[in-house]
Design a protein around this motif. Structure first.
Motif, PDB file in Angstrom:
ATOM      1  N   ASN A  11       0.816  -1.212   0.000  1.00 37.91           N
ATOM      2  CA  ASN A  11       0.000   0.000   0.000  1.00 37.91           C
ATOM      3  C   ASN A  11       0.850   1.262   0.000  1.00 37.91           C
ATOM      4  O   ASN A  11       1.767   1.397   0.818  1.00 37.91           O
ATOM      5  CB  ASN A  11      -0.897   0.024   1.244  1.00 37.91           C
ATOM      6  CG  ASN A  11      -2.021  -0.987   1.164  1.00 37.91           C
ATOM      7  OD1 ASN A  11      -2.964  -0.813   0.406  1.00 37.91           O
ATOM      8  ND2 ASN A  11      -1.912  -2.042   1.959  1.00 37.91           N
ATOM      9  N   GLY A  12       0.549   2.174  -0.906  1.00 38.02           N
ATOM     10  CA  GLY A  12       1.190   3.478  -0.949  1.00 38.02           C
ATOM     11  C   GLY A  12       0.165   4.583  -0.824  1.00 38.02           C
ATOM     12  O   GLY A  12      -1.040   4.323  -0.655  1.00 38.02           O
ATOM     13  N   GLU A  13       0.608   5.810  -0.914  1.00 36.05           N
ATOM     14  CA  GLU A  13      -0.307   6.957  -0.842  1.00 36.05           C
ATOM     15  C   GLU A  13      -1.116   7.086  -2.125  1.00 36.05           C
ATOM     16  O   GLU A  13      -2.296   7.453  -2.113  1.00 36.05           O
ATOM     17  CB  GLU A  13       0.483   8.240  -0.596  1.00 36.05           C
ATOM     18  CG  GLU A  13      -0.381   9.487  -0.507  1.00 36.05           C
ATOM     19  CD  GLU A  13       0.425  10.753  -0.309  1.00 36.05           C
ATOM     20  OE1 GLU A  13      -0.168  11.849  -0.431  1.00 36.05           O
ATOM     21  OE2 GLU A  13       1.644  10.658  -0.035  1.00 36.05           O
ATOM     22  N   HIS A  14      -0.493   6.789  -3.259  1.00 33.58           N
ATOM     23  CA  HIS A  14      -1.137   6.955  -4.562  1.00 33.58           C
ATOM     24  C   HIS A  14      -1.583   5.643  -5.188  1.00 33.58           C
ATOM     25  O   HIS A  14      -2.537   5.621  -5.972  1.00 33.58           O
ATOM     26  CB  HIS A  14      -0.182   7.653  -5.537  1.00 33.58           C
ATOM     27  CG  HIS A  14       0.304   8.985  -5.069  1.00 33.58           C
ATOM     28  ND1 HIS A  14      -0.523  10.076  -4.917  1.00 33.58           N
ATOM     29  CD2 HIS A  14       1.546   9.404  -4.689  1.00 33.58           C
ATOM     30  CE1 HIS A  14       0.184  11.111  -4.495  1.00 33.58           C
ATOM     31  NE2 HIS A  14       1.444  10.727  -4.339  1.00 33.58           N
ATOM     32  N   VAL A  15      -0.868   4.561  -4.911  1.00 33.87           N
ATOM     33  CA  VAL A  15      -1.138   3.285  -5.572  1.00 33.87           C
ATOM     34  C   VAL A  15      -1.230   2.140  -4.565  1.00 33.87           C
ATOM     35  O   VAL A  15      -0.729   2.242  -3.442  1.00 33.87           O
ATOM     36  CB  VAL A  15      -0.056   2.936  -6.618  1.00 33.87           C
ATOM     37  CG1 VAL A  15       0.014   4.001  -7.696  1.00 33.87           C
ATOM     38  CG2 VAL A  15       1.305   2.722  -5.952  1.00 33.87           C
ATOM     39  N   ILE A  16      -1.891   1.075  -4.995  1.00 37.65           N
ATOM     40  CA  ILE A  16      -1.896  -0.184  -4.273  1.00 37.65           C
ATOM     41  C   ILE A  16      -1.400  -1.255  -5.237  1.00 37.65           C
ATOM     42  O   ILE A  16      -1.890  -1.354  -6.374  1.00 37.65           O
ATOM     43  CB  ILE A  16      -3.300  -0.564  -3.774  1.00 37.65           C
ATOM     44  CG1 ILE A  16      -3.891   0.547  -2.911  1.00 37.65           C
ATOM     45  CG2 ILE A  16      -3.248  -1.872  -2.984  1.00 37.65           C
ATOM     46  CD1 ILE A  16      -5.338   0.285  -2.508  1.00 37.65           C
ATOM     47  N   LEU A  17      -0.420  -2.018  -4.820  1.00 39.87           N
ATOM     48  CA  LEU A  17       0.043  -3.156  -5.610  1.00 39.87           C
ATOM     49  C   LEU A  17      -0.625  -4.404  -5.051  1.00 39.87           C
ATOM     50  O   LEU A  17      -0.423  -4.753  -3.885  1.00 39.87           O
ATOM     51  CB  LEU A  17       1.567  -3.290  -5.538  1.00 39.87           C
ATOM     52  CG  LEU A  17       2.385  -2.081  -5.999  1.00 39.87           C
ATOM     53  CD1 LEU A  17       3.868  -2.431  -6.022  1.00 39.87           C
ATOM     54  CD2 LEU A  17       1.943  -1.608  -7.364  1.00 39.87           C
ATOM     55  N   LYS A  18      -1.426  -5.054  -5.886  1.00 41.85           N
ATOM     56  CA  LYS A  18      -2.187  -6.224  -5.470  1.00 41.85           C
ATOM     57  C   LYS A  18      -1.689  -7.455  -6.209  1.00 41.85           C
ATOM     58  O   LYS A  18      -1.181  -7.348  -7.331  1.00 41.85           O
ATOM     59  CB  LYS A  18      -3.681  -6.025  -5.764  1.00 41.85           C
ATOM     60  CG  LYS A  18      -4.328  -4.879  -5.007  1.00 41.85           C
ATOM     61  CD  LYS A  18      -5.811  -4.776  -5.328  1.00 41.85           C
ATOM     62  CE  LYS A  18      -6.504  -3.718  -4.482  1.00 41.85           C
ATOM     63  NZ  LYS A  18      -7.960  -3.644  -4.789  1.00 41.85           N
ATOM     64  N   PRO A  19      -1.852  -8.643  -5.620  1.00 39.87           N
ATOM     65  CA  PRO A  19      -1.498  -9.863  -6.341  1.00 39.87           C
ATOM     66  C   PRO A  19      -2.267  -9.945  -7.662  1.00 39.87           C
ATOM     67  O   PRO A  19      -3.464  -9.635  -7.716  1.00 39.87           O
ATOM     68  CB  PRO A  19      -1.916 -10.976  -5.379  1.00 39.87           C
ATOM     69  CG  PRO A  19      -1.873 -10.343  -4.020  1.00 39.87           C
ATOM     70  CD  PRO A  19      -2.301  -8.921  -4.240  1.00 39.87           C
ATOM     71  N   LEU A  20      -1.574 -10.326  -8.718  1.00 35.98           N
ATOM     72  CA  LEU A  20      -2.202 -10.430 -10.032  1.00 35.98           C
ATOM     73  C   LEU A  20      -3.177 -11.601 -10.060  1.00 35.98           C
ATOM     74  O   LEU A  20      -2.869 -12.692  -9.573  1.00 35.98           O
ATOM     75  CB  LEU A  20      -1.126 -10.619 -11.103  1.00 35.98           C
ATOM     76  CG  LEU A  20      -1.603 -10.639 -12.554  1.00 35.98           C
ATOM     77  CD1 LEU A  20      -2.188  -9.297 -12.964  1.00 35.98           C
ATOM     78  CD2 LEU A  20      -0.457 -11.033 -13.482  1.00 35.98           C
ATOM     79  N   ASP A  74      -4.903   2.506  -8.888  1.00 36.82           N
ATOM     80  CA  ASP A  74      -4.948   3.853  -8.324  1.00 36.82           C
ATOM     81  C   ASP A  74      -5.685   3.786  -6.987  1.00 36.82           C
ATOM     82  O   ASP A  74      -6.829   3.332  -6.908  1.00 36.82           O
ATOM     83  CB  ASP A  74      -5.668   4.801  -9.284  1.00 36.82           C
ATOM     84  CG  ASP A  74      -5.626   6.242  -8.827  1.00 36.82           C
ATOM     85  OD1 ASP A  74      -6.193   6.540  -7.756  1.00 36.82           O
ATOM     86  OD2 ASP A  74      -5.044   7.079  -9.543  1.00 36.82           O
ATOM     87  N   ARG A  75      -5.032   4.237  -5.932  1.00 38.92           N
ATOM     88  CA  ARG A  75      -5.612   4.106  -4.583  1.00 38.92           C
ATOM     89  C   ARG A  75      -6.888   4.905  -4.424  1.00 38.92           C
ATOM     90  O   ARG A  75      -7.787   4.509  -3.668  1.00 38.92           O
ATOM     91  CB  ARG A  75      -4.586   4.539  -3.544  1.00 38.92           C
ATOM     92  CG  ARG A  75      -5.100   4.369  -2.124  1.00 38.92           C
ATOM     93  CD  ARG A  75      -4.052   4.636  -1.076  1.00 38.92           C
ATOM     94  NE  ARG A  75      -4.619   4.337   0.235  1.00 38.92           N
ATOM     95  CZ  ARG A  75      -4.007   3.639   1.176  1.00 38.92           C
ATOM     96  NH1 ARG A  75      -2.825   3.130   0.940  1.00 38.92           N
ATOM     97  NH2 ARG A  75      -4.584   3.432   2.335  1.00 38.92           N
ATOM     98  N   HIS A  76      -6.999   6.038  -5.123  1.00 33.01           N
ATOM     99  CA  HIS A  76      -8.131   6.940  -4.917  1.00 33.01           C
ATOM    100  C   HIS A  76      -9.326   6.590  -5.800  1.00 33.01           C
ATOM    101  O   HIS A  76     -10.468   6.626  -5.342  1.00 33.01           O
ATOM    102  CB  HIS A  76      -7.682   8.380  -5.159  1.00 33.01           C
ATOM    103  CG  HIS A  76      -6.499   8.770  -4.331  1.00 33.01           C
ATOM    104  ND1 HIS A  76      -6.563   8.935  -2.962  1.00 33.01           N
ATOM    105  CD2 HIS A  76      -5.199   8.998  -4.667  1.00 33.01           C
ATOM    106  CE1 HIS A  76      -5.374   9.263  -2.495  1.00 33.01           C
ATOM    107  NE2 HIS A  76      -4.530   9.305  -3.499  1.00 33.01           N
ATOM    108  N   SER A  77      -9.076   6.244  -7.058  1.00 31.34           N
ATOM    109  CA  SER A  77     -10.175   5.968  -7.986  1.00 31.34           C
ATOM    110  C   SER A  77     -10.495   4.489  -8.142  1.00 31.34           C
ATOM    111  O   SER A  77     -11.566   4.128  -8.625  1.00 31.34           O
ATOM    112  CB  SER A  77      -9.846   6.551  -9.371  1.00 31.34           C
ATOM    113  OG  SER A  77      -8.775   5.825  -9.964  1.00 31.34           O
ATOM    114  N   GLY A  78      -9.556   3.627  -7.762  1.00 32.33           N
ATOM    115  CA  GLY A  78      -9.746   2.201  -7.988  1.00 32.33           C
ATOM    116  C   GLY A  78      -9.482   1.777  -9.412  1.00 32.33           C
ATOM    117  O   GLY A  78      -9.666   0.613  -9.777  1.00 32.33           O
ATOM    118  N   GLN A  79      -9.017   2.701 -10.242  1.00 27.96           N
ATOM    119  CA  GLN A  79      -8.759   2.426 -11.658  1.00 27.96           C
ATOM    120  C   GLN A  79      -7.488   1.599 -11.837  1.00 27.96           C
ATOM    121  O   GLN A  79      -6.504   1.781 -11.128  1.00 27.96           O
ATOM    122  CB  GLN A  79      -8.610   3.755 -12.406  1.00 27.96           C
ATOM    123  CG  GLN A  79      -8.412   3.630 -13.903  1.00 27.96           C
ATOM    124  CD  GLN A  79      -8.191   4.992 -14.548  1.00 27.96           C
ATOM    125  OE1 GLN A  79      -7.295   5.747 -14.166  1.00 27.96           O
ATOM    126  NE2 GLN A  79      -9.023   5.307 -15.521  1.00 27.96           N
TER     127      GLN A  79
END
Length: 202
Positions: A11-20, A74-79
């Motif tokens: 988890n970051g401020e701008h992005v989330i890295l999730k398992p593919l 994108d952490r904010h939009s979910g895009q």
């Protein structure tokens, strides 16, 4: 499960890295259409109709212990923003490469890449106890070279005629790395970069 390929959320401020996962295919198809990224001749980015196969390829490499693939959101939009991976994993030598990365065009030249690399490097050095983290890119991918150098990675060398790109065109590969003893300074540098004004995609 081997910690080197264990799925993890970063988890970051701008992005989330999730398992593919295969369930992310449609979102990634939409993302890759932002800029028609597959038309870049000097790198390999899947076309929309190749996305399922690409996800399966990465997940198969994960099963083999050679890759830990991520979906970038994108952490904010979910895009969906794109994909990235730990690849060429050498657990015995505690080395990984960060690569097979692409981001939708509107997310480029934003804090996205800096934060993704900070999250991945933190996991590599602080959790996996890596000795070195490597980056590779085409000699013609000048944007990628600049982005890697901006992180603080150093050029190890150039692999001449390293890969066949297409139509028997040969690619020279620039190899960069960050070493464990360099990580504290690189981490501080990345923290500073993320405080500098840059736009973020919505």
């Amino acid at each position: 499960m081997n910690k080197w390929i264990k799925p993890v959320v970063l988890n970051g401020e701008h992005v989330i890295l999730k398992p593919l996962e295969l369930s992310q295919c449609k979102a990634l198809q939409n993302a890759v259409c932002d800029g028609e990224l597959w038309k870049l001749w000097y790198t390999r980015i899947p076309e929309p109709d190749q996305m399922t196969a690409e996800i399966c390829r990465r997940l198969e490499l994960q099963q083999q212990g050679a890759m830990l693939p991520f979906y970038v959101e994108d952490r904010h939009s979910g895009q969906a923003i794109g994909m990235t991976s730990f690849m060429n994993i050498e657990a015995v030598h505690r080395r990984v490469e960060i690569g097979s990365t692409w981001y939708r065009k509107t997310a480029q030249r934003t804090p996205v890449n800096t934060e993704c690399k900070k999250l991945l490097l933190s996991h590599a050095f602080d959790t996996l106890d890596c000795i070195a983290v490597e980056f590779r890119t085409s000699s013609f991918n000048f944007k990628s070279q600049a982005a890697i150098q901006r992180l603080g990675a150093k050029l190890d060398g150039v692999l001449r005629s390293h890969q066949i790109v297409e139509n028997d065109i040969l690619r020279d590969t620039h190899v960069y790395s960050i070493l464990r003893n360099e990580w504290p300074a690189v981490h501080q540098h990345l923290q500073w970069l993320l405080t500098q004004p840059r736009s973020i995609s919505s």
